[in-house]
Design an enzyme around this catalytic site. Structure first.
Site, mmCIF file in Angstrom:
data_model
loop_
_atom_site.group_PDB
_atom_site.id
_atom_site.type_symbol
_atom_site.label_atom_id
_atom_site.label_comp_id
_atom_site.label_asym_id
_atom_site.label_seq_id
_atom_site.Cartn_x
_atom_site.Cartn_y
_atom_site.Cartn_z
ATOM 1 N N GLY A 1 0.824 -1.202 0.000
ATOM 2 C CA GLY A 1 0.000 0.000 0.000
ATOM 3 C C GLY A 1 0.857 1.250 0.000
ATOM 4 O O GLY A 1 2.055 1.218 0.314
ATOM 5 N N CYS A 2 0.248 2.372 -0.346
ATOM 6 C CA CYS A 2 0.997 3.628 -0.475
ATOM 7 C C CYS A 2 1.490 4.147 0.875
ATOM 8 O O CYS A 2 2.683 4.431 1.056
ATOM 9 C CB CYS A 2 0.160 4.671 -1.199
#
Length: 325
Positions: free
Chosen positions: A134-135
């Site tokens: 995920g970012c």
């Protein structure tokens, strides 16, 4: 050439993949799958591609491509793979969260490797299946991994991170309208963001006794792309000692830069870079980590993983420069 398929082709991460892959020297984009835009030009959804690529969306997949990128909503990759079979040689890179956690990594005979190259490079090179991080998880892990490596995460970690509006995806919601987001800020999912699980698993991978709290406050920013994360915790090492440990940890990582200067988000937007800044005050260390949520936080990192899986230099096609202004 590596023949590539992109599933969920209308969203921001798919658009970013296309933007980078169309200039990748070893890649041919075979198809971009979208049921809502089938038969229409890619530029219908990705206006920045107008005049650059003559290709239409399709509702048909080629099951024999070399690699497929899944850019579907969280929780949708599993159902897509159940309904659509790819050849045994086809590598799969999932940009959603379906396979990131250890308990979810095994699916129908496929073992997904967590695709953070800075700690899992050897495993990424050997696997056919990647769960792209995920970012927020990427920015936060890169900030903390050197501390975990040296067993220095022994106190609570306070995290405040702000992301751009593209992090919410292309579909409109109450908090993504311009009239709401512009000149505005808010936090969401305080202390319970879904990325905490994958962050914790990576930290334990390096510091097996890690059990401190990650007190994470995610914020919505009024800019389109980028993540600006600040983290602080207690640490007795001097600034010079910390810099040496961070530089040693990342010495062979081409996309990570360590500094003691002030940094700003424009230094990384539209690149696969992560810049980490260290500051020390007494026994407190402040770590600032900046990435582009769509590039190093999603599509750029997915391409970095693809490069490693196919035996290419991991920087291939990713020599991207930020605008800076």
């Amino acid at each position: 050439m590596i023949n590539v398929g992109i599933i969920g082709g209308s969203g921001y991460t798919a658009g970013e993949l296309i933007r980078i892959l169309m200039y990748h020297p070893k890649v041919n984009i075979d198809f971009v799958y979208s049921t809502t835009n089938a038969g229409k030009p890619l530029s219908v959804a990705h206006h920045d591609l107008m005049g650059d690529i003559e290709m239409n969306f399709t509702a048909e997949i080629n099951p024999n491509v070399n690699v497929v990128f899944l850019c579907l909503g969280h929780g949708k990759s599993i159902s897509f793979l159940k309904e659509n079979q790819f050849a045994s040689h086809t590598k799969i890179i999932d940009l959603g969260n379906d396979f990131r956690l250890n308990k979810d990594a095994h699916f129908e005979g496929k073992d997904f490797v967590y695709g953070l190259p800075e700690i899992n490079k050897a495993e990424i090179k050997k696997t056919n299946y990647i769960a792209n991080p995920g970012c927020f998880a990427t920015a936060i892990q890169l900030a903390l991994l050197p501390l975990a490596k040296h067993n220095l995460l022994n106190n609570d970690v306070h995290i405040n991170a702000t992301t751009g509006s593209t992090g919410a995806g292309v579909s409109l919601s109450e908090t993504s309208h311009f009239s709401w987001r512009n000149n505005n800020m808010s936090h969401y999912k305080a202390f319970e963001h879904q990325h905490l699980g994958e962050i914790g698993e990576s930290l334990v991978q390096l510091q097996d006794d890690f059990d401190s709290e990650l007190l994470f406050i995610p914020n919505r920013g009024d800019f389109p792309r980028g993540i600006f994360a600040t983290l602080y915790t207690l640490c007795d090492d001097s600034l010079e000692q910390l810099v040496a440990k961070y530089e040693e940890f990342y010495k062979n990582e081409p996309f990570v830069t360590v500094t003691t200067t002030n940094i700003n988000m424009k230094q990384v937007v539209q690149t696969n870079k992560c810049i980490i800044s260290l500051l020390k005050k007494g026994n407190r260390v402040l770590i600032t980590s900046i990435i582009d949520n769509l590039t190093k936080g999603a599509s750029g990192q997915a391409i970095q993983n693809m490069n490693l899986m196919f035996g290419l230099e991991e920087t291939t096609g990713l020599h991207l420069k930020p605008s800076g202004f």
